[in-house]
Design a protein around this motif. Structure first.
Motif, short mmCIF file in Angstrom:
data_model
loop_
_atom_site.label_atom_id
_atom_site.label_comp_id
_atom_site.label_asym_id
_atom_site.label_seq_id
_atom_site.Cartn_x
_atom_site.Cartn_y
_atom_site.Cartn_z
N VAL A 8 8.48 -10.81 1.14
CA VAL A 8 9.71 -11.25 1.39
C VAL A 8 10.37 -10.29 2.50
N VAL A 9 10.26 -10.79 3.70
CA VAL A 9 10.98 -10.04 4.69
C VAL A 9 12.40 -10.23 5.03
N PRO A 16 13.56 -3.59 9.40
CA PRO A 16 13.01 -4.55 8.52
C PRO A 16 12.80 -4.14 7.22
N VAL A 17 13.34 -5.06 6.04
CA VAL A 17 12.88 -4.76 4.75
C VAL A 17 11.98 -5.66 4.29
N VAL A 18 10.91 -4.96 3.68
CA VAL A 18 9.73 -5.83 3.03
C VAL A 18 9.76 -5.61 1.79
N ASN A 28 -6.04 -8.10 -2.44
CA ASN A 28 -5.15 -8.79 -1.41
C ASN A 28 -4.40 -7.58 -0.70
N ALA A 29 -4.91 -6.36 -0.63
CA ALA A 29 -4.32 -5.18 -0.01
C ALA A 29 -4.37 -5.48 1.51
N THR A 30 -5.43 -5.88 2.15
CA THR A 30 -5.66 -6.08 3.43
C THR A 30 -4.56 -7.15 4.06
N SER A 35 0.38 -8.41 6.68
CA SER A 35 1.83 -9.19 6.74
C SER A 35 3.05 -7.93 6.91
N ILE A 36 2.76 -6.90 6.31
CA ILE A 36 3.91 -5.85 6.71
C ILE A 36 4.08 -5.65 8.17
#
Lengths: 119, 539
Positions: A8-9, A16-18, A28-30, A35-36
């Protein structure tokens, strides 16, 4: 995005806060890392990554955060982590040394305050 | 010889021959033709019997008061141009509206709406309604390029052909409807995918084979070892109800996967239904089960309550908070309730078709379901099979949907094998946490040991490239307060590359009392051990 976690950004002024909600592992790390990166722009002076709602994090996630910190430093940007001491991931952040390498705050408000102070 | 006699004689057909030819219209062979081919064949035979030049079938539209050209011979343009005739207007429109045959001797002096009939040079016409059980399906008409007076006998023959045609068209329509209904329903109901950590079974029994129902069920995994279950009932039948059901099912998954709380998911569904318009009232039972916390959060939108079957228990209904059904109150909010679901218990969600019988109050049906379900021994699939056979009548007015979920207790010891894929990590993680909690590990211990074990598993996944190394095994034992986990793979251990892999090994050593890594030519074995603090305190 796999169903393990969602990103959620939010944009707080120049920062930016992610938030990573859910679980991060090697599967799912990659994807999360990408996304970050997508939330970042050249104008971002600092990035806040909020782990308050992160239920699981292992070395895959720790590696991604170390790598993210290194990338940001190269670009003269700062990484601020939000880690609630009562959250399940607090210990792994401490044991892995991530809390030493990166600035860590207990709440999002504190992290944003730090980000602004660095302006 | 009078003109009339000449005209009549020119079109005459021996009656016996005509009847025999008409019988063939219901040939078994014809019944299997696709509807378009069937109608073409009908027209060929009708023109042969009546020695006519043109023939056409127009069918009444499902929604609007008009006839639509469906098949034609000699005037194929009718179908190609999609000719429509308003009910009650013109030649065909009047036949359908007045449900009677009309004969036109001279087209030039008649009320003909369709220009194609004039352009083709048709001089005389006779048309009859296609009737089935008093319903008008459409119109069958034939035409002659020469002036001709169709006799009463010929009109009767045409009506006979029309009656047979109507029956065939209606059967074909029914068959087509059934085929579409079955295929649509199959598409709309989910393939029950395996969800790690739970046993699932479901049944869907439509009210009849010909109509689409509005009942549905769904089950899917959510982040954090949670499982979502939904059963809903869109009031009504047919394509509209089925379409509405499909939209709701997809939207529910989307809202749930986006991380909304159960009450918010249902409130959003309600808002969505008001936006999508024309709405059918819909009841919904939505449950999110947290396997580790042994807890279910449930939202009830005007739906019968879930049944909880505890091992050896009598079964009881969850004391849910009733909310209004969807699409009844705009902007309504929904309250959820939280219930304890112990390991080993089974949760059953269902639609009212399972508990409602004509002439009886629903309490009796609920009681029957509870008693029947509690008596079943041996898993969710036998349970669903038993409920379907004992509680669902052969002929029923309503659809029935049900889904049963059981949370099996974690095994005393872990002994399993998994494909060497990252996707298995989450499944192992949740199994491991439940197993550790069951052995008395504190939350923190369970977390630490899980992370350490996941490091070993991730390693097994990552260096499982050699032949025969596409899976790895995990064994977990608990003896004298000490947890021992063994991860084995058939791959070659990859020496720590850079600080990343080194970090995994470092974490394992910090989180466990003992870490032993042995690698040989035929694989790598990692043994992780840690004594639980609770066990020390007990000793």
């Amino acid at each position: 995005m796999s169903s393990l976690a969602r990103i959620v950004v939010e944009q707080h002024g120049a920062f930016p806060v992610v938030a990573i909600e859910g679980e991060v592992d090697a599967s799912n790390a990659t994807e999360i890392s990408r996304s970050i990166d997508a939330a970042l722009s050249n104008h971002s002076i600092a990035l806040v990554v909020d782990l308050t709602e992160t239920g699981y994090l292992d070395s895959a996630g720790i590696n991604l955060l170390f790598a993210l910190g290194a990338r940001l430093r190269d670009r003269q940007q700062r990484l601020l982590l939000v880690v609630d001491p009562a959250s399940p991931v607090a210990r792994i952040v401490a044991i892995s040394g991530l809390a030493v390498a990166e600035r860590t705050e207990e709440t999002r408000a504190a992290a944003l305050e730090q980000a602004h102070a660095g302006l | 010889m009078s003109t009339k006699e000449i005209l009549t004689t020119s079109g005459a057909v021996p009656r016996d021959e005509a009847l025999a030819s008409l019988q063939q219209l219901t040939d078994a062979a014809l019944a299997w033709l696709p509807q378009d081919e069937l109608l073409s064949e009908l027209l060929v035979r009708v023109t042969e019997i009546l020695r006519a030049d043109t023939a056409a079938i127009l069918l009444l539209d499902d929604e609007q008061p008009l006839l639509r050209a469906r098949a034609a011979k000699g005037i194929e343009e009718e179908v190609e141009q999609g000719v429509t005739i308003p009910l009650g207007k013109g030649f065909a429109g009047r036949i359908a509206a007045e449900r009677r045959a009309i004969v036109i001797d001279d087209v030039d002096h008649a009320d003909i709406l369709n220009p194609i009939l004039r352009d083709k040079g048709i001089r005389s016409l006779v048309g009859v309604p296609l009737l089935i059980e008093g319903r008008v399906l459409g119109v069958l008409h034939v035409g002659s390029l020469r002036p001709r007076r169709f006799s009463a006998e010929e009109t009767d023959l045409l009506q006979l052909a029309a009656d047979r045609a109507a029956l065939t068209i209606d059967n074909a329509a029914l068959y087509e409807q059934r085929r579409v209904a079955e295929s649509l329903q199959r598409q709309l109901l989910p393939n029950m995918q395996r969800i790690p950590g739970v046993e699932l079974a479901a049944r869907y029994l439509p009210a009849s084979r010909d109509t689409l129902g509005g009942d549905w069920f769904d089950a899917f995994a959510l982040p954090g070892g949670r499982v979502a279950l939904a059963v809903g009932d869109v009031v009504g039948h047919g394509v509209g109800a089925a379409a509405s059901m499909a939209q709701l099912r997809a939207a529910l998954r989307a809202y749930a996967t986006d991380g909304h709380r159960p009450s918010e998911v249902v409130a959003r569904l309600n808002r969505l239904m008001w936006q999508l318009g024309p709405r059918s009232m819909t009841t919904l039972s939505y449950a999110v089960l947290d396997l580790e916390a042994e807890r279910v959060e449930h939202v009830c939108a005007g739906h019968p309550p879930p049944l909880l079957l505890e091992p050896g228990g009598e079964g009881r209904y969850l004391d849910v908070k009733p909310n209004v059904p969807l699409a009844t109150v705009p902007g309504s909010w929904y309250e959820s309730t939280v219930h304890h679901v112990p390991t080993g218990a089974t949760l059953v969600l269902y639609t009212d078709g399972l508990v409602e019988r004509r002439g009886e109050v629903i309490d009796e049906g609920l009681e029957r379901l509870r008693v029947t379900a509690a008596a079943v021994d041996g898993g969710v699939d036998p349970l669903c099979a038993c409920l379907a056979s004992k509680l669902v009548a052969r002929t029923r007015a309503d659809d029935v949907a049900m889904i049963a979920l059981r949370v099996p207790p974690p095994p005393k010891e872990i002994d399993g094998s998994w494909p060497a894929e990252h996707a298995t990590l989450a499944e192992i993680r949740h199994l491991l946490r439940r197993w550790l909690r069951g052995r008395g590990a504190s939350e923190e211990e369970a977390y630490d040991i899980t992370v350490a074990c996941q490091e070993a598993c991730a390693n097994a996944v990552e260096h499982a490239y050699g032949p025969g190394a596409h899976s790895f095994s995990l064994q977990g034992r608990f003896e004298d307060g000490r947890v021992s986990l063994t991860v084995r793979d058939g791959g070659r251990w990859r020496a720590p590359r850079g600080q990343h892999r080194g970090r995994g090994l470092m974490l394992m050593r910090r989180l466990m009392d003992d870490v032993d890594v042995e690698h040989g030519d035929d694989g790598t074995v990692v043994v992780l051990e840690r004594t639980l603090a609770g066990a020390e305190a007990r000793a």
